[in-house]
Every structure is written in C-alpha cells, then in structure tokens.
Scaffold this motif. Structure first.
Motif, PDB file in Angstrom:
ATOM      1  N   THR A   7      49.633  48.400  16.613  1.00 12.15           N
ATOM      2  CA  THR A   7      50.111  47.632  17.553  1.00 12.15           C
ATOM      3  C   THR A   7      48.815  46.598  17.981  1.00 12.15           C
ATOM      4  O   THR A   7      47.844  47.083  17.840  1.00 12.15           O
ATOM      5  CB  THR A   7      50.725  48.059  18.790  1.00 12.15           C
ATOM      6  N   TRP A   9      47.453  44.004  20.937  1.00  9.00           N
ATOM      7  CA  TRP A   9      47.869  43.579  22.282  1.00  9.00           C
ATOM      8  C   TRP A   9      46.875  42.420  22.607  1.00  9.00           C
ATOM      9  O   TRP A   9      45.751  42.081  21.895  1.00  9.00           O
ATOM     10  CB  TRP A   9      47.510  44.881  23.178  1.00  9.00           C
ATOM     11  N   TRP A  12      43.242  44.412  27.329  1.00  6.80           N
ATOM     12  CA  TRP A  12      43.223  45.776  27.786  1.00  6.80           C
ATOM     13  C   TRP A  12      44.140  45.677  29.032  1.00  6.80           C
ATOM     14  O   TRP A  12      44.929  46.729  29.224  1.00  6.80           O
ATOM     15  CB  TRP A  12      41.796  46.029  28.229  1.00  6.80           C
ATOM     16  N   ILE A  15      47.601  46.334  27.800  1.00  7.61           N
ATOM     17  CA  ILE A  15      47.664  47.820  27.451  1.00  7.61           C
ATOM     18  C   ILE A  15      47.947  48.756  28.580  1.00  7.61           C
ATOM     19  O   ILE A  15      49.034  49.623  28.553  1.00  7.61           O
ATOM     20  CB  ILE A  15      46.709  48.231  26.659  1.00  7.61           C
ATOM     21  N   LYS A  16      47.455  48.175  29.742  1.00  7.42           N
ATOM     22  CA  LYS A  16      47.420  49.280  30.872  1.00  7.42           C
ATOM     23  C   LYS A  16      48.828  48.979  31.516  1.00  7.42           C
ATOM     24  O   LYS A  16      49.315  49.795  32.140  1.00  7.42           O
ATOM     25  CB  LYS A  16      46.411  48.861  31.829  1.00  7.42           C
ATOM     26  N   VAL A  23      45.139  54.812  29.292  1.00  4.41           N
ATOM     27  CA  VAL A  23      45.461  54.390  28.249  1.00  4.41           C
ATOM     28  C   VAL A  23      45.482  55.109  26.854  1.00  4.41           C
ATOM     29  O   VAL A  23      45.801  54.577  25.872  1.00  4.41           O
ATOM     30  CB  VAL A  23      44.753  53.033  27.887  1.00  4.41           C
ATOM     31  N   HIS A  45      42.428  53.465  20.373  1.00  6.23           N
ATOM     32  CA  HIS A  45      42.318  52.108  20.476  1.00  6.23           C
ATOM     33  C   HIS A  45      41.105  51.623  19.720  1.00  6.23           C
ATOM     34  O   HIS A  45      39.976  52.269  20.021  1.00  6.23           O
ATOM     35  CB  HIS A  45      42.280  51.597  22.127  1.00  6.23           C
TER      36      HIS A  45
END
Length: 56
Positions: A7, A9, A12, A15-16, A23, A45
């Motif tokens: 994926t 994003w 960050w 993501i959070k 995460v 990640h």
C-alpha cells in the motif's frame, strides 16, 4: 500460499490515522476475516524513493 500486500501512503500521519500510534500492528477490516485463515500480527513499513524528472 502467501500474499504480499503493498500500500502507498501520503505520510506517516496518514498511516497513524489508520493504524493508530503503533503502526507496526496489522489492521484488518472486519470483512477481511472471511478471506484469510491466518495473517501476520505485525507489518513492515518501507520508504519508497523516487527521482522526479528521470525518464527512460
């Protein structure tokens, strides 16, 4: 059989917002349980680097 899901994003923080403060914990949707019999509890990640303006 094993699948790797990638994926992408925007940050960050994005993501959070999805995964919470830790995460590294895997987050699945409720309906995902109908498709998976087993899954990793943690995720990895990676950072993707790109060079804008380079064309092949």
């Amino acid at each position: 059989m094993e699948f790797t899901l990638l994926t992408f994003w925007t940050s960050w923080d994005a993501i959070k917002d999805f995964a919470g403060d830790d995460v590294t914990n895997a987050v699945l949707y409720a309906e995902d349980h109908a498709y998976f019999t087993d899954w990793d509890q943690h995720v990895q990640h990676l950072t993707v680097a790109s060079w804008s303006g380079i064309h092949s």
